[in-house]
Design a protein around this motif. Structure first.
Motif, PDB file in Angstrom:
ATOM      1  N   ASP A   1      -8.679  -3.498  -8.990  1.00 50.56           N
ATOM      2  CA  ASP A   1      -8.707  -2.051  -8.771  1.00 50.56           C
ATOM      3  C   ASP A   1      -8.882  -1.362 -10.117  1.00 50.56           C
TER       4      ASP A   1
ATOM      5  N   THR B   1     -12.678  -2.571  -6.617  1.00 50.88           N
ATOM      6  CA  THR B   1     -12.659  -1.225  -6.038  1.00 50.88           C
ATOM      7  C   THR B   1     -12.573  -0.211  -7.173  1.00 50.88           C
TER       8      THR B   1
ATOM      9  N   PHE C   1      -3.064   3.070   1.581  1.00 47.81           N
ATOM     10  CA  PHE C   1      -2.549   3.332   0.224  1.00 47.81           C
ATOM     11  C   PHE C   1      -1.026   3.163   0.215  1.00 47.81           C
TER      12      PHE C   1
ATOM     13  N   ALA D   1      -4.184  -1.210  -0.738  1.00 45.72           N
ATOM     14  CA  ALA D   1      -4.553  -0.442  -1.938  1.00 45.72           C
ATOM     15  C   ALA D   1      -3.351   0.335  -2.456  1.00 45.72           C
TER      16      ALA D   1
HETATM   17  C1  E4P Z   1      -8.280   1.700  -4.218  1.00 47.32           C
HETATM   18  O1  E4P Z   1      -9.162   1.593  -3.415  1.00 47.32           O
HETATM   19  C2  E4P Z   1      -7.581   2.981  -4.451  1.00 47.32           C
HETATM   20  O2  E4P Z   1      -8.457   3.952  -4.868  1.00 47.32           O
HETATM   21  C3  E4P Z   1      -6.469   2.793  -5.447  1.00 47.32           C
HETATM   22  O3  E4P Z   1      -5.782   1.597  -5.137  1.00 47.32           O
HETATM   23  C4  E4P Z   1      -5.521   3.970  -5.514  1.00 47.32           C
HETATM   24  O4  E4P Z   1      -4.420   3.613  -6.301  1.00 47.32           O
HETATM   25  P1  E4P Z   1      -3.405   4.707  -6.900  1.00 47.32           P
HETATM   26  O5  E4P Z   1      -2.589   5.244  -5.779  1.00 47.32           O
HETATM   27  O6  E4P Z   1      -2.572   3.915  -7.868  1.00 47.32           O
HETATM   28  O7  E4P Z   1      -4.246   5.753  -7.554  1.00 47.32           O
END
Ligand code: E4P
Length: 214
Positions: A6, A26, A129, A163
């Motif tokens: 990521d 990603t 998320f 994610a």
């Molecule tokens: C991946 O696809 C997401 O954009 C990412 O994991 C978001 O992570 P964060 O909540 O740490 O910004």
């Protein structure tokens, strides 16, 4: 379980890819902004390093704009996956892109019902998320379990990408739940290697080996 990285940082991607641990990457607008430089050249450089899927986020908020961005990005490399935000305008774009053979990753998913809708609409990947849910006092991993159940019940082909991973336990719990993919920040992957008993054990073995007649 597949490991995606990521990040949009080329050095990190190359380092972990050379170790054979990167099944895909990603990115999102924040990660691209952090690197500086041209969006297109960063993505093309990532695609030159990684064989697996590379997610690139559409920033339009109308269906036509999302479709146009997706068609443009899909031409940059064979392994591009277009990230589509979970809004009605994004969901409307999903079946169109599926029928055109463009892979999609539905992003900003915070509930199992949102994932169900995205899977029905034909998304290739769905990204719950987890860390951002934990941040506001919800147990993020719960929705991964729910999404896995729904996916299994109806044999959806969509792959689930856990994610917003913040620490090693998120990866461990993803693996225990049988998630298809975890998209992991390089800093978390680094920490997954660490155990003091490994370091101490190696130090002891090497010291003892010095004493052996060879
Ligand atoms: C991946 O696809 C997401 O954009 C990412 O994991 C978001 O992570 P964060 O909540 O740490 O910004």
């Amino acid at each position: 379980m597949k490991f995606f990285l990521d990040t949009a940082n080329l050095a990190d991607i190359k380092y972990w890819n050379d170790m054979g641990l990167v099944d895909g990457v990603t990115t999102n607008p924040s990660l691209i902004a952090k690197e500086g430089g041209s969006f297109k050249s960063i993505i093309r450089d990532i695609c030159a390093i990684v064989e697996g899927p590379v997610s690139v986020e559409a920033t339009s908020v109308d269906t036509q704009g999302i479709l146009e961005e997706a068609r443009t990005y899909a031409q940059w490399s064979d392994n591009i996956v277009v990230k589509v935000p979970f809004i009605k305008e994004g969901v409307s774009a999903l079946p169109v892109l599926r029928d055109e053979g463009i892979h999609t990753n539905t992003t900003l998913v915070f509930s199992a019902n949102q994932a169900l809708i995205a899977m029905k609409a034909g998304t290739s990947y769905v990204s719950p998320f987890i860390g951002r849910l934990d941040d506001i006092g919800h147990y993020g991993m719960e929705i991964v379990s729910e999404i896995n159940d729904i996916k299994r019940n109806y044999s959806f082909k969509t792959e689930v990408i856990v994610a917003s991973i913040r620490h090693s336990l998120h990866v461990l719990e993803s693996a225990r739940l049988g998630a298809d993919i975890a998209t992991i920040p390089a800093s978390v992957l680094e920490k997954m290697f660490k155990h003091p008993l490994t370091d101490n054990g190696l130090e002891r073995f090497l010291a003892d080996w010095e004493a052996v007649e060879k």
